[in-house]
Write an enzyme that holds these catalytic residues in place. Structure first.
Site, mmCIF file in Angstrom:
data_model
loop_
_atom_site.group_PDB
_atom_site.id
_atom_site.type_symbol
_atom_site.label_atom_id
_atom_site.label_comp_id
_atom_site.label_asym_id
_atom_site.label_seq_id
_atom_site.Cartn_x
_atom_site.Cartn_y
_atom_site.Cartn_z
ATOM 1 N N SER A 11 0.639 -1.388 -0.102
ATOM 2 C CA SER A 11 0.045 -0.134 -0.179
ATOM 3 C C SER A 11 0.895 1.093 0.216
ATOM 4 O O SER A 11 1.771 1.029 -0.875
ATOM 5 C CB SER A 11 -0.790 0.158 1.170
ATOM 6 N N HIS B 242 -2.547 -1.291 -3.279
ATOM 7 C CA HIS B 242 -3.954 -0.381 -2.937
ATOM 8 C C HIS B 242 -3.807 0.864 -3.964
ATOM 9 O O HIS B 242 -2.527 1.240 -4.255
ATOM 10 C CB HIS B 242 -3.726 -0.203 -1.706
ATOM 11 N N ASP C 213 -4.661 -4.840 5.908
ATOM 12 C CA ASP C 213 -4.549 -5.690 4.660
ATOM 13 C C ASP C 213 -3.579 -6.553 4.533
ATOM 14 O O ASP C 213 -2.594 -6.534 4.290
ATOM 15 C CB ASP C 213 -5.351 -5.127 4.273
#
Length: 353
Positions: free
Chosen positions: A17, A44, A136
């Site tokens: 991310s 992401h 995540d």
């Protein structure tokens, strides 16, 4: 077509991310050109972003870099990239690209990819989590380990944002903690080591739930698949659709999913609730300020024809709304976790005070 050999750790699933671009580049630069493995990367990104990550990576490797296409066969020597606003999933040795519900506030989501790969390839999977915020990838890595796969995280000391690798380390047994370039070098060697297949699923308490969640990621209806028959009830509601959340436990990790499919770890749920709460407070402040403006205008009109007494009552009510709006604004500012106590100034005081 370069096919993948069985009984080797040759499926690499990678999640990143914020701050992950630098780590991905360092890792890819260290890969050998003859890597006998398939690589899947979820980075992401905003829903409508046009990412140049594939083009950038192609400058640093002779492996083929491409966006995953729905239905294509998984091939050795290829780096598959997730597309914006689409989950990247593997199933039956094929790529699945879907617009299933967001997970941990993201689509594509790392957990969605990791779970699907672990079921499809079991102990052949190597999960890698790089720099990023929130957690995540933590739930997905837990599943990878339950199926006998390997867990690798970027050293949190090197990661620009250490939340994602640290989250994995908190809830899952990790096999390697390395710098990004060291991860690339390890990938080149670990995929050539023959492994002994196992039955997989050790420590999984609900394999049916896992199949349901993979189906949800593909866009199947979780309610019709029997999601509510698994997990336990919770008093919480989904911040995305306001549906009731069911609670699940994976080791010490607690996470949630609503019957429409949105999924949250505790951390991502807390952040979503905080965002929604702030939005509601700004709307409350807006309503108070609109009431103040209306009352002031009514007071001006009334004073012209009905005298000062009623107009003064309206102005006093307007002042109360103004003070309440300022109180709400202060609450918004001080509720932020990064609030230092020095951010309130004269702009948060009612006029004339």
């Amino acid at each position: 077509m370069a096919t993948l050999q069985k009984n080797y750790r040759n499926i690499f699933v990678i999640g990143a991310s914020a701050g992950g671009l630098e780590a991905i580049i360092s890792m890819v630069k260290a890969l050998p050109d003859d890597l006998p493995a398939a690589i899947f990367i979820v980075q992401h990104m905003p829903p409508y972003a046009q990412s140049n990550l594939g083009t950038i990576l192609q400058h640093h490797t002779n492996l083929e870099v491409k966006r995953g296409e729905d239905g294509e066969v998984v091939r050795s020597g290829v780096i598959y990239m997730a597309s914006a606003d689409r989950h990247l999933i593997v199933e039956d040795n094929r790529v699945v690209v879907s617009k299933g519900p967001r997970e941990n506030r993201f689509r594509p989501a790392v957990d969605t990819l990791f779970r699907s790969a672990s079921v499809c390839y079991r102990e052949r999977v190597v999960g890698i989590v790089l720099s990023g915020v929130l957690n995540d990838g933590t739930s997905g890595m837990w599943t990878i380990k339950r199926y006998g796969g390997t867990a690798i995280v970027q050293d949190p000391e090197e990661a620009i944002f250490p939340d994602m690798p640290s989250g994995v380390m908190q809830y899952t047994e990790v096999d390697h903690v390395l710098r990004a370039d060291e991860i690339g070098k390890l990938m080149g060697s670990i995929c050539r080591e023959r492994i002994v297949p196992t039955s997989g699923g050790a420590g999984l308490t609900d394999e049916k739930l896992l199949q349901i969640e993979i189906g949800i990621g593909k866009g199947d209806n979780g309610l019709m698949m029997g999601l509510l028959e698994h997990g336990g009830p919770s008093p919480l509601t989904c911040p995305e659709c306001h549906g009731a959340l069911t609670q699940f436990e994976e080791g010490h990790l607690v996470r949630y999913r609503c019957h429409t499919g949105h999924a949250h770890t505790g951390d991502s749920l807390l952040n979503s609730l905080r965002d929604n709460l702030e939005k509601s407070m700004w709307e409350l402040m807006r309503g108070m300020e609109e009431a103040r403006l209306l009352l002031e205008r009514m007071a001006d009109k009334i004073q012209e024809g009905l005298g000062d007494e009623l107009a003064q009552q309206y102005r006093e009510r307007a002042l109360r709304f103004q003070r309440q709006a300022v109180d709400v604004q202060r609450m918004i500012i001080t509720s932020d976790p990064s609030y230092s106590g020095t951010q309130l100034d004269a702009t948060t005081k009612p006029a004339g005070e």
